[in-house]
Design an enzyme around this catalytic site. Structure first.
Site, PDB file in Angstrom:
ATOM      1  N   GLU A  52      31.714  47.565  30.673  1.00 49.03           N
ATOM      2  CA  GLU A  52      30.919  46.384  31.026  1.00 49.03           C
ATOM      3  C   GLU A  52      31.222  45.912  32.443  1.00 49.03           C
ATOM      4  OE1 GLU A  52      32.037  42.460  30.142  1.00 49.03           O
ATOM      5  OE2 GLU A  52      33.615  43.050  28.728  1.00 49.03           O
ATOM      6  N   LYS A  63      25.465  36.324  34.954  1.00 49.24           N
ATOM      7  CA  LYS A  63      26.095  36.824  33.726  1.00 49.24           C
ATOM      8  C   LYS A  63      24.961  37.066  32.743  1.00 49.24           C
ATOM      9  CE  LYS A  63      29.177  35.208  30.028  1.00 49.24           C
ATOM     10  NZ  LYS A  63      30.132  34.152  29.638  1.00 49.24           N
ATOM     11  N   VAL A 108      29.571  42.113  26.838  1.00 48.96           N
ATOM     12  CA  VAL A 108      29.772  43.059  25.737  1.00 48.96           C
ATOM     13  C   VAL A 108      28.453  43.279  25.007  1.00 48.96           C
ATOM     14  CG1 VAL A 108      30.856  43.344  23.463  1.00 48.96           C
ATOM     15  CG2 VAL A 108      32.231  42.569  25.421  1.00 48.96           C
ATOM     16  N   SER A 154      29.516  33.515  20.604  1.00 47.21           N
ATOM     17  CA  SER A 154      29.034  34.509  21.559  1.00 47.21           C
ATOM     18  C   SER A 154      27.947  35.394  20.956  1.00 47.21           C
ATOM     19  CB  SER A 154      30.194  35.392  22.011  1.00 47.21           C
ATOM     20  OG  SER A 154      29.717  36.401  22.873  1.00 47.21           O
ATOM     21  N   ALA A 155      26.967  35.728  21.776  1.00 46.43           N
ATOM     22  CA  ALA A 155      25.931  36.690  21.375  1.00 46.43           C
ATOM     23  C   ALA A 155      26.522  38.075  21.140  1.00 46.43           C
ATOM     24  CB  ALA A 155      24.841  36.754  22.435  1.00 46.43           C
ATOM     25  N   ASP A 156      27.776  38.272  21.563  1.00 45.58           N
ATOM     26  CA  ASP A 156      28.436  39.558  21.295  1.00 45.58           C
ATOM     27  C   ASP A 156      28.401  39.880  19.798  1.00 45.58           C
ATOM     28  OD1 ASP A 156      29.077  39.556  23.978  1.00 45.58           O
ATOM     29  OD2 ASP A 156      31.247  39.382  23.692  1.00 45.58           O
ATOM     30  N   LYS A 189      39.179  37.258  22.521  1.00 46.02           N
ATOM     31  CA  LYS A 189      40.033  36.440  23.383  1.00 46.02           C
ATOM     32  C   LYS A 189      40.696  35.335  22.580  1.00 46.02           C
ATOM     33  CE  LYS A 189      36.519  36.801  25.610  1.00 46.02           C
ATOM     34  NZ  LYS A 189      35.301  36.531  26.339  1.00 46.02           N
TER      35      LYS A 189
HETATM   36  N1  PSU Z   1      36.832  39.623  27.802  1.00 47.06           N
HETATM   37  C1  PSU Z   1      37.567  39.517  28.941  1.00 47.06           C
HETATM   38  N2  PSU Z   1      36.973  39.067  30.056  1.00 47.06           N
HETATM   39  C2  PSU Z   1      35.639  38.738  30.075  1.00 47.06           C
HETATM   40  C3  PSU Z   1      34.864  38.867  28.889  1.00 47.06           C
HETATM   41  C4  PSU Z   1      35.512  39.312  27.780  1.00 47.06           C
HETATM   42  O1  PSU Z   1      38.751  39.817  28.953  1.00 47.06           O
HETATM   43  O2  PSU Z   1      35.145  38.348  31.134  1.00 47.06           O
HETATM   44  C5  PSU Z   1      33.390  38.592  28.904  1.00 47.06           C
HETATM   45  C6  PSU Z   1      32.673  39.716  28.149  1.00 47.06           C
HETATM   46  O3  PSU Z   1      31.655  40.227  28.964  1.00 47.06           O
HETATM   47  C7  PSU Z   1      32.105  39.043  26.938  1.00 47.06           C
HETATM   48  C8  PSU Z   1      31.816  37.679  27.485  1.00 47.06           C
HETATM   49  O4  PSU Z   1      30.968  39.679  26.435  1.00 47.06           O
HETATM   50  O5  PSU Z   1      32.984  37.399  28.265  1.00 47.06           O
HETATM   51  C9  PSU Z   1      31.574  36.664  26.404  1.00 47.06           C
HETATM   52  O6  PSU Z   1      31.055  35.506  26.974  1.00 47.06           O
HETATM   53  P1  PSU Z   1      30.426  34.382  26.020  1.00 47.06           P
HETATM   54  O7  PSU Z   1      31.585  33.810  25.267  1.00 47.06           O
HETATM   55  O8  PSU Z   1      29.807  33.380  26.991  1.00 47.06           O
HETATM   56  O9  PSU Z   1      29.423  35.055  25.153  1.00 47.06           O
HETATM   57 MN    MN Z   2      28.804  30.854  24.387  1.00 43.04          MN
END
Ligand code: PSU
Ligand code: MN
Length: 318
Positions: free
Chosen positions: A33, A94, A114, A148-150, A167
């Protein structure tokens, strides 16, 4: 699969030459990614780390395919200039799955999360993806609905995702519950505990443990042959205890970061980059070093899994 270069009238996924050749000839490929580079790691370390991640995949015998959006072109296998542009330029978006069509249509530069990296990779036939930590359920999700949409993307995307869990800034038990609900397979690599990203153990048990790339490949092949519409296979690869962030330091810095979110009214897609940057500053770079180790270890393991998956092992002996 039909993936052609963009024509004047349409938007398609563009493959780098090496990745295209590797996919054609069945060589192992690992997707990577770009949000980690643009929004997760500080400059200028991010560019160096981006190159090291690719080198770790190569050292394991696979071809790296870093994914991102360049002037609206969704690209699988960024070249050196593309990597540099996403790592060092201001204003890189992003881009999660829902943002991809907008970035493509408007001709923007974007770093894929992701969710969007997995979606694009699976679309072009890549079966293995390495990252640091997944997004998941945020700690105040009961009020904010911030998840997260992940997670939803992994539910519908058949790909192996090698990570160090989610995380630790997230609500880890809630995220594990959601992964179960969404029917995402979760395997501990050499462990039956879910890793805690900066920490070896998040404190949560797992149902399944595997101990070799061949076993992961066997699960991937079974998933594909069963053809029951299963989603991703998360391979949770913990840091060795000797390499984790000091747990007391971790807990103190996390508490400060969560308070900072509230004080500075940070929300939405800015939450994850804010907390990661806070960790990097407040630990004087220690969390950054740990974060880099996590990604490099995952890239190397992903390379070995991609090699095993391309060799077809039909049974899992656990
Ligand atoms: N894990 C890391 N660093 C990051 C991310 C994940 O160690 O920068 C990123 C990944 O791209 C993940 C995103 O998909 O953060 C998730 O963001 P959000 O919580 O806004 O969906
Ligand atoms: Mn979010």
């Amino acid at each position: 699969m039909s993936v052609e270069p963009r024509t004047a009238s349409g938007h398609s996924i563009v493959l780098g030459a090496e990745v295209a050749e590797a996919l054609r000839s069945g060589r192992p490929v690992v997707a990577l990614e770009s949000t980690i580079l643009s929004h997760g790691l500080p400059r200028p370390d991010n560019l160096r780390v981006g190159r090291e991640i690719e080198a770790a995949v190569r050292a394991a015998g696979a071809v790296p395919a870093t994914i991102g959006v360049l002037a609206g072109l969704v690209t699988v296998g960024l070249d050196g200039a593309g990597l540099e542009r996403l790592a060092l330029t201001d204003g890189v978006l992003k881009v999660s799955v829902r943002d991809l069509p907008v970035a493509a249509a408007l001709g923007a530069d974007g770093a894929t999360t992701v969710a969007s990296t997995a979606a694009v990779a699976a679309r072009v036939g890549i079966r293995v993806f390495a990252t640091g930590g997944l997004g998941g359920v945020h700690r105040d999700a009961q009020q904010t609905y911030d998840e997260s949409a992940d997670l939803a993307a992994l539910a519908r995307t058949p790909i192996a995702v090698i990570c160090a869990g989610v995380k630790s800034i997230l609500d880890v038990p809630a995220t594990l519950e959601r992964l179960e609900t969404l029917s995402v397979t979760v395997l501990g690599y050499g462990t039956d505990r879910f890793p805690g990203f900066y920490l070896t153990d998040s404190g949560n048990p797992l149902d399944w443990r595997v101990d070799s790339p061949e076993q992961v490949a066997a699960v991937l092949n079974a998933s594909r042959h069963l053809d029951i519409g299963a989603g991703a296979v998360v391979v949770a690869n913990p840091l060795p205890v000797a390499e984790q962030l000091d747990p007391a330091l971790h807990d103190r810095v996390l508490a400060e970061g969560l308070a900072g979110l509230e004080r500075e009214r940070i929300s939405g897609k800015d939450v994850t980059p804010y907390l990661l940057a806070h960790f990097h500053h407040a630990t004087d770079g220690q969390s950054l070093a740990v974060n880099i180790r996590i990604i490099l270890r995952n890239a190397e393991l992903a390379g070995r899994i991609a090699v095993a998956a391309s060799a077809h092992r039909p049974t899992l002996a656990v």
